[in-house]
Design an enzyme around this catalytic site. Structure first.
Site, PDB file in Angstrom:
ATOM      1  N   LYS A   5     -15.720   2.492   5.747  1.00  0.00           N
ATOM      2  CA  LYS A   5     -14.627   3.147   6.496  1.00  0.00           C
ATOM      3  C   LYS A   5     -15.172   3.810   7.767  1.00  0.00           C
ATOM      4  CE  LYS A   5     -10.795   3.643   5.614  1.00  0.00           C
ATOM      5  NZ  LYS A   5      -9.600   2.835   5.976  1.00  0.00           N
ATOM      6  N   TRP A  55      -7.400  11.897  -0.771  1.00  0.00           N
ATOM      7  CA  TRP A  55      -6.779  12.075  -2.096  1.00  0.00           C
ATOM      8  C   TRP A  55      -5.285  11.744  -2.046  1.00  0.00           C
ATOM      9  CZ3 TRP A  55      -9.024  16.783  -5.253  1.00  0.00           C
ATOM     10  CH2 TRP A  55     -10.414  16.820  -5.138  1.00  0.00           C
ATOM     11  N   ASP A  79     -11.773  11.081   4.000  1.00  0.00           N
ATOM     12  CA  ASP A  79     -12.683  12.213   3.794  1.00  0.00           C
ATOM     13  C   ASP A  79     -14.040  11.749   3.250  1.00  0.00           C
ATOM     14  OD1 ASP A  79     -11.366  11.399   1.444  1.00  0.00           O
ATOM     15  OD2 ASP A  79     -11.537  13.368   0.499  1.00  0.00           O
ATOM     16  N   TYR A 115     -17.782   2.348   0.089  1.00  0.00           N
ATOM     17  CA  TYR A 115     -16.431   2.541   0.675  1.00  0.00           C
ATOM     18  C   TYR A 115     -16.517   3.478   1.880  1.00  0.00           C
ATOM     19  CZ  TYR A 115     -11.766   4.590   1.231  1.00  0.00           C
ATOM     20  OH  TYR A 115     -10.579   5.079   1.749  1.00  0.00           O
ATOM     21  N   LEU A 131      -7.042  -9.682   6.106  1.00  0.00           N
ATOM     22  CA  LEU A 131      -8.152  -9.097   6.875  1.00  0.00           C
ATOM     23  C   LEU A 131      -9.501  -9.725   6.538  1.00  0.00           C
ATOM     24  CD1 LEU A 131      -7.142  -5.330   7.069  1.00  0.00           C
ATOM     25  CD2 LEU A 131      -6.745  -7.159   8.719  1.00  0.00           C
ATOM     26  N   GLY A 134       0.821  -1.217   0.000  1.00  0.00           N
ATOM     27  CA  GLY A 134       0.000   0.000   0.000  1.00  0.00           C
ATOM     28  C   GLY A 134       0.855   1.266   0.000  1.00  0.00           C
ATOM     29  N   ALA A 149      -6.627  -1.557   3.649  1.00  0.00           N
ATOM     30  CA  ALA A 149      -8.059  -1.310   3.450  1.00  0.00           C
ATOM     31  C   ALA A 149      -8.481  -1.723   2.057  1.00  0.00           C
ATOM     32  CB  ALA A 149      -8.360   0.184   3.643  1.00  0.00           C
ATOM     33  N   TYR A 150      -9.765  -1.866   1.903  1.00  0.00           N
ATOM     34  CA  TYR A 150     -10.376  -2.049   0.586  1.00  0.00           C
ATOM     35  C   TYR A 150     -10.568  -0.640   0.054  1.00  0.00           C
ATOM     36  CZ  TYR A 150     -13.507  -4.105  -2.927  1.00  0.00           C
ATOM     37  OH  TYR A 150     -14.087  -4.551  -4.111  1.00  0.00           O
TER      38      TYR A 150
HETATM   39  N1  NDP Z   1      -5.748   6.136  -1.304  1.00  0.00           N
HETATM   40  C1  NDP Z   1      -6.421   7.207  -0.916  1.00  0.00           C
HETATM   41  O1  NDP Z   1      -6.667   8.135  -1.697  1.00  0.00           O
HETATM   42  C2  NDP Z   1      -6.893   7.338   0.493  1.00  0.00           C
HETATM   43  C3  NDP Z   1      -6.697   6.334   1.415  1.00  0.00           C
HETATM   44  N2  NDP Z   1      -7.200   6.466   2.693  1.00  0.00           N
HETATM   45  C4  NDP Z   1      -7.005   5.385   3.647  1.00  0.00           C
HETATM   46  O2  NDP Z   1      -5.616   5.311   3.929  1.00  0.00           O
HETATM   47  C5  NDP Z   1      -5.212   3.955   4.118  1.00  0.00           C
HETATM   48  C6  NDP Z   1      -4.040   3.649   3.247  1.00  0.00           C
HETATM   49  O3  NDP Z   1      -4.394   3.843   1.892  1.00  0.00           O
HETATM   50  P1  NDP Z   1      -3.380   3.477   0.726  1.00  0.00           P
HETATM   51  O4  NDP Z   1      -2.006   3.336   1.278  1.00  0.00           O
HETATM   52  O5  NDP Z   1      -3.660   4.414  -0.389  1.00  0.00           O
HETATM   53  O6  NDP Z   1      -3.927   2.044   0.311  1.00  0.00           O
HETATM   54  P2  NDP Z   1      -3.603   1.223  -0.991  1.00  0.00           P
HETATM   55  O7  NDP Z   1      -4.837   1.112  -1.794  1.00  0.00           O
HETATM   56  O8  NDP Z   1      -2.351   1.744  -1.628  1.00  0.00           O
HETATM   57  O9  NDP Z   1      -3.239  -0.195  -0.383  1.00  0.00           O
HETATM   58  C7  NDP Z   1      -4.188  -0.945   0.288  1.00  0.00           C
HETATM   59  C8  NDP Z   1      -3.459  -1.896   1.197  1.00  0.00           C
HETATM   60  O10 NDP Z   1      -4.435  -2.697   1.844  1.00  0.00           O
HETATM   61  C9  NDP Z   1      -4.019  -4.032   1.784  1.00  0.00           C
HETATM   62  N3  NDP Z   1      -5.139  -4.960   1.803  1.00  0.00           N
HETATM   63  C10 NDP Z   1      -6.243  -4.946   1.023  1.00  0.00           C
HETATM   64  N4  NDP Z   1      -7.004  -6.006   1.313  1.00  0.00           N
HETATM   65  C11 NDP Z   1      -6.386  -6.689   2.304  1.00  0.00           C
HETATM   66  C12 NDP Z   1      -6.669  -7.870   3.031  1.00  0.00           C
HETATM   67  N5  NDP Z   1      -7.762  -8.602   2.790  1.00  0.00           N
HETATM   68  N6  NDP Z   1      -5.797  -8.276   3.976  1.00  0.00           N
HETATM   69  C13 NDP Z   1      -4.675  -7.585   4.232  1.00  0.00           C
HETATM   70  N7  NDP Z   1      -4.341  -6.462   3.573  1.00  0.00           N
HETATM   71  C14 NDP Z   1      -5.187  -6.023   2.622  1.00  0.00           C
HETATM   72  C15 NDP Z   1      -3.264  -4.152   0.472  1.00  0.00           C
HETATM   73  O11 NDP Z   1      -2.492  -5.297   0.544  1.00  0.00           O
HETATM   74  P3  NDP Z   1      -1.422  -5.809  -0.555  1.00  0.00           P
HETATM   75  O12 NDP Z   1      -0.183  -5.043  -0.254  1.00  0.00           O
HETATM   76  O13 NDP Z   1      -1.312  -7.251  -0.286  1.00  0.00           O
HETATM   77  O14 NDP Z   1      -2.033  -5.472  -1.883  1.00  0.00           O
HETATM   78  C16 NDP Z   1      -2.513  -2.841   0.456  1.00  0.00           C
HETATM   79  O15 NDP Z   1      -1.308  -2.958   1.160  1.00  0.00           O
HETATM   80  C17 NDP Z   1      -6.471   3.119   3.876  1.00  0.00           C
HETATM   81  O16 NDP Z   1      -7.012   2.803   5.122  1.00  0.00           O
HETATM   82  C18 NDP Z   1      -7.389   4.032   3.106  1.00  0.00           C
HETATM   83  O17 NDP Z   1      -8.746   3.739   3.348  1.00  0.00           O
HETATM   84  C19 NDP Z   1      -7.865   7.571   3.104  1.00  0.00           C
HETATM   85  C20 NDP Z   1      -8.086   8.601   2.238  1.00  0.00           C
HETATM   86  C21 NDP Z   1      -7.572   8.594   0.873  1.00  0.00           C
HETATM   87  C1  TDO Z   2      -9.221   8.991 -14.223  1.00  0.00           C
HETATM   88  C2  TDO Z   2     -10.212  10.128 -14.167  1.00  0.00           C
HETATM   89  C3  TDO Z   2     -10.923  10.390 -13.024  1.00  0.00           C
HETATM   90  N1  TDO Z   2     -11.821  11.400 -12.993  1.00  0.00           N
HETATM   91  C4  TDO Z   2     -12.548  11.692 -11.750  1.00  0.00           C
HETATM   92  C5  TDO Z   2     -13.264  10.545 -11.062  1.00  0.00           C
HETATM   93  C6  TDO Z   2     -13.288  10.991  -9.623  1.00  0.00           C
HETATM   94  O1  TDO Z   2     -14.393  11.851  -9.418  1.00  0.00           O
HETATM   95  C7  TDO Z   2     -12.009  11.779  -9.486  1.00  0.00           C
HETATM   96  C8  TDO Z   2     -10.883  11.019  -8.794  1.00  0.00           C
HETATM   97  O2  TDO Z   2     -10.788   9.729  -9.325  1.00  0.00           O
HETATM   98  P1  TDO Z   2     -10.102   8.527  -8.564  1.00  0.00           P
HETATM   99  O3  TDO Z   2     -10.748   7.277  -8.973  1.00  0.00           O
HETATM  100  O4  TDO Z   2      -8.639   8.639  -8.697  1.00  0.00           O
HETATM  101  O5  TDO Z   2     -10.406   8.883  -7.084  1.00  0.00           O
HETATM  102  P2  TDO Z   2     -11.104   8.079  -5.933  1.00  0.00           P
HETATM  103  O6  TDO Z   2     -10.906   6.630  -6.120  1.00  0.00           O
HETATM  104  O7  TDO Z   2     -12.455   8.581  -5.696  1.00  0.00           O
HETATM  105  O8  TDO Z   2     -10.145   8.559  -4.747  1.00  0.00           O
HETATM  106  C9  TDO Z   2     -10.515   8.331  -3.433  1.00  0.00           C
HETATM  107  O9  TDO Z   2      -9.910   7.140  -3.005  1.00  0.00           O
HETATM  108  C10 TDO Z   2     -10.305   6.761  -1.710  1.00  0.00           C
HETATM  109  C11 TDO Z   2      -9.530   5.500  -1.365  1.00  0.00           C
HETATM  110  C12 TDO Z   2     -10.280   7.834  -0.710  1.00  0.00           C
HETATM  111  O10 TDO Z   2     -10.262   7.572   0.477  1.00  0.00           O
HETATM  112  C13 TDO Z   2     -10.521   9.255  -1.151  1.00  0.00           C
HETATM  113  O11 TDO Z   2      -9.897  10.206  -0.304  1.00  0.00           O
HETATM  114  C14 TDO Z   2     -10.083   9.510  -2.562  1.00  0.00           C
HETATM  115  O12 TDO Z   2      -8.677   9.640  -2.684  1.00  0.00           O
HETATM  116  O13 TDO Z   2     -11.597  12.129 -10.808  1.00  0.00           O
HETATM  117  C15 TDO Z   2     -12.027  12.214 -14.087  1.00  0.00           C
HETATM  118  O14 TDO Z   2     -12.845  13.161 -14.060  1.00  0.00           O
HETATM  119  N2  TDO Z   2     -11.318  11.972 -15.239  1.00  0.00           N
HETATM  120  C16 TDO Z   2     -10.421  10.950 -15.325  1.00  0.00           C
HETATM  121  O15 TDO Z   2      -9.806  10.742 -16.401  1.00  0.00           O
END
Ligand code: NDP
Ligand code: TDO
Ligand code: MG
Length: 297
Positions: free
Chosen positions: A128, A149, A101, A124, A36, A10, A59-60
């Site tokens: 969360k 984001w 968020d 989602y 998980l 992640g 997380a998922y």
């Molecule tokens: N990405 C975003 O934009 C945002 C993320 N968050 C939160 O921040 C945290 C970190 O996000 P981010 O680093 O981007 O996450 P990623 O999407 O980059 O990675 C998700 C991680 O979760 C692990 N995972 C998923 N399913 C399972 C499972 N069944 N068992 C064990 N591990 C699992 C994955 O494992 P593996 O390494 O094996 O693939 C991976 O390491 C999360 O809790 C997310 O909800 C909050 C706001 C924005």
């Molecule tokens: C790829 C793309 C996305 N979009 C839009 C879709 C969406 O409204 C926005 C962002 O797209 P994404 O799919 O990257 O974003 P999204 O998956 O919604 O990102 C979210 O992920 C989870 C895990 C969080 O917790 C949030 O904080 C947030 O970061 O941009 C466009 O308008 N044009 C494009 O070409």
């Protein structure tokens, strides 16, 4: 300090592992030893690592996919998170849990503060939010960090998507009516380490609870894309334009909040932690991505 963090590849886990902080040992635990979806071994797996603090990051995170995969999203984001927090509680150590968020409905006109009513509009977001409740119920020594984001050189994120699309298209259409705060996983990792250090020596109840942690400033997705592509142009000469579109013109399975800007004053007040401007961190990540050989990106 020994920090156990859930999830292996992640973004936040990778950023924590990449941190060069003295006296910090980061141990990532994930599949297959910690799945998980099957959390029965969580307690034992974590106890063996003898951590001083647990960061619950796994997380998922596939927002659209979660709409049709609700059971898995809740199993991981609610039950999995709760099991991790309980495992930390068994060891009498704190858990720092990452939330989002997307727990907000987006109708507020100003920035969201921690005490604002929640109202997730996606599976989602709901999963969360339930995760926040499960973590708080399982371990009184909890810090829930709502971030937003997230982008980095690791894993999948909007910055990498924009750069990938820019390889084959001269114009990208991106929504401009969703406001938020882009946040670098590296900045999150640094903040987590500071918070962990403080938590490990200060058991004041004020330091527990929900905190917002996001990049400083604010933007919308189209402006964010435009900034990313301006750096691409500056570094490579390739010009790709961004066309502003409305959310209605970009149909997705999951609904997203129109405003999810987070006010991070509480974290600054209680921990003295504040985050860099999102442009500064975005520039660093885009520059690094453009320097890396393609296979590594
Ligand atoms: N990405 C975003 O934009 C945002 C993320 N968050 C939160 O921040 C945290 C970190 O996000 P981010 O680093 O981007 O996450 P990623 O999407 O980059 O990675 C998700 C991680 O979760 C692990 N995972 C998923 N399913 C399972 C499972 N069944 N068992 C064990 N591990 C699992 C994955 O494992 P593996 O390494 O094996 O693939 C991976 O390491 C999360 O809790 C997310 O909800 C909050 C706001 C924005
Ligand atoms: C790829 C793309 C996305 N979009 C839009 C879709 C969406 O409204 C926005 C962002 O797209 P994404 O799919 O990257 O974003 P999204 O998956 O919604 O990102 C979210 O992920 C989870 C895990 C969080 O917790 C949030 O904080 C947030 O970061 O941009 C466009 O308008 N044009 C494009 O070409
Ligand atoms: Mg996504």
């Amino acid at each position: 300090m020994r920090i156990a963090v859930t999830g292996k590849s992640g973004q936040v886990t990778s950023a924590l592992q990449a941190l060069k902080a003295p006296d910090i040992q980061v141990i990532a635990i994930g599949r297959p030893e910690l799945d998980l979806l099957a959390p029965s071994m969580v307690g034992e797996t974590i106890a063996k690592l003898k951590p001083e603090i647990v960061v619950s990051s796994a997380a998922y995170t596939a927002v659209d996919k979660a709409e049709s995969d609700e059971a898995a999203a809740f199993a991981i984001n609610r039950d999995g998170a709760g099991a991790i927090a309980a495992a930390a509680a068994e060891l009498s150590i704190p858990v720092i849990h990452l939330s989002t968020d997307y727990v907000f409905d987006g109708d507020k006109l100003e920035r969201y503060v921690e005490s604002d009513p929640v109202g997730p509009v996606s599976v989602y977001g709901r999963s969360k939010l339930e995760g926040e409740y499960a973590v708080a119920a399982a371990n009184e020594k909890h810090v829930i960090l709502r971030t937003a984001w997230v982008y980095s050189t690791f894993g999948h994120n909007f910055v990498k998507t924009m750069l990938r699309l820019a390889e084959t298209r001269d114009e990208l259409s991106v929504v401009s009516d969703q406001l938020g705060c882009p946040t670098s996983a590296n900045d999150i990792a640094e903040a987590i380490v500071n918070i962990a250090a403080r938590l490990s020596k200060d058991s004041s109840p004020d330091l527990r609870g929900v905190f917002h942690l996001a990049g400083s400033g604010e933007t919308n997705w189209a402006e964010f894309a435009r900034y990313i592509l301006s750096i691409l142009e500056e570094k490579t000469g390739r010009r790709v334009t961004v066309r502003d579109i409305a959310t209605a013109d970009y149909p997705t399975a999951a609904k997203r909040p129109a405003n999810s800007r987070l006010c991070c004053d509480k974290l600054k007040r209680l921990y003295g932690v504040s985050m860099p401007e999102w442009q500064v961190s975005t520039r660093a990540v885009v520059t690094k991505l453009l320097e890396e050989p393609k296979e590594a990106v």
